[in-house]
Design an enzyme around this catalytic site. Sequence first.
Site, PDB file in Angstrom:
ATOM      1  N   PRO A 140       0.798  -1.225   0.000  1.00  0.00           N
ATOM      2  CA  PRO A 140       0.000   0.000   0.000  1.00  0.00           C
ATOM      3  C   PRO A 140       0.834   1.280   0.000  1.00  0.00           C
ATOM      4  O   PRO A 140       0.423   2.282  -0.599  1.00  0.00           O
ATOM      5  CB  PRO A 140      -0.844  -0.126   1.272  1.00  0.00           C
ATOM      6  N   TYR A 141       1.990   1.280   0.662  1.00  0.00           N
ATOM      7  CA  TYR A 141       2.832   2.477   0.630  1.00  0.00           C
ATOM      8  C   TYR A 141       3.200   2.842  -0.802  1.00  0.00           C
ATOM      9  O   TYR A 141       3.012   3.978  -1.247  1.00  0.00           O
ATOM     10  CB  TYR A 141       4.101   2.262   1.463  1.00  0.00           C
ATOM     11  N   GLY A 142       3.709   1.863  -1.554  1.00  0.00           N
ATOM     12  CA  GLY A 142       4.075   2.124  -2.942  1.00  0.00           C
ATOM     13  C   GLY A 142       2.872   2.525  -3.783  1.00  0.00           C
ATOM     14  O   GLY A 142       2.974   3.390  -4.664  1.00  0.00           O
TER      15      GLY A 142
END
Length: 323
Positions: A140-142
């Site tokens: 999710p960060y990316g």
Amino acid sequence: MTWLITGGAGYIGAHVARAMTGAGERVVALDDLSTGVPERLPDEIPLITGSTMDADLVKQVFAEHGVTGVVHLAARKQVAESVAQPTRYYRENVGGLATLLEGACEAGIERFVFSSSAAVYGNPDVDLITEDTPCAPVNPYGETKLAGEWLVRAAGQAHGMATVCLRYFNVAGAAAPLLSDTGVFNIVPMVFDRLTRNEAPRIFGDDYPTPDGTCVRDYIHVADLAEAHLAAARRLTRGGAAGDLTVNIGRGEGVSVRELITVIGEVTGDGRAPVVEERRSGDAPRAVASAARAAEVLGWRARRGVREMVESAWQGWQLHHGK
């Protein structure tokens, strides 16, 4: 020109703020201080405490400080946390950016530098990652960084705002001990933490298809990264065909985990052998940037090597954590 730096009291943000101020740029910082440290900023840089998700505050800062450009760094950035709390990451990283962009467009801001990440690429099987390598984030960060790039470019095109998205590779080091990273989330402070606790460093997998079997990464000194932001800001200030640029920020040189741990042992004087544990899910064998576009469009090249990163980070670690 007055540049708003969001996340300006953070590890990277404070380096960017100081680099830009040192080069004669006017800067104001906005930070919610969730991880930022006010003492990182010199007195001449105004620091507003608050979030990019606060639309009224964003508008107030733009108006009261005569902001004409934005360098947006404020974001949550821990991969494991993003897997555990994906809605929080989308809300803060993408929602906060949307609120900031709305305010910027309403205020007629014409220049926007976005802090992105090599995490947008996922795990491509290539020798050098170029800006044209397909993006396929694996956490999710990316995903939030890639969505952020889409949003920045769309807002720029809709409102005549020149934009640059900077895709960082692995950041380390410090320009001064006070400015060092105080978290224990990246490999260099993680190894320092193990050594400080009289434990051996850990290597997650030594059977990758690399020269020594450990993962290979591209490490960039945070002071070089700060200078890249300055170069990007000035590229936008020059105008012309700035448009919407996407640029990798790395050295273009790979260093294996085992090589990095060896350098850390030499710098700290604690060269104990690392212990090898099982691979971590999602780790790519190799992730090294092509730095050609940064040189071409920004006139920027990294100047500092891995030993300087480790030496400066170790000085900061001793200041903040002791040994």
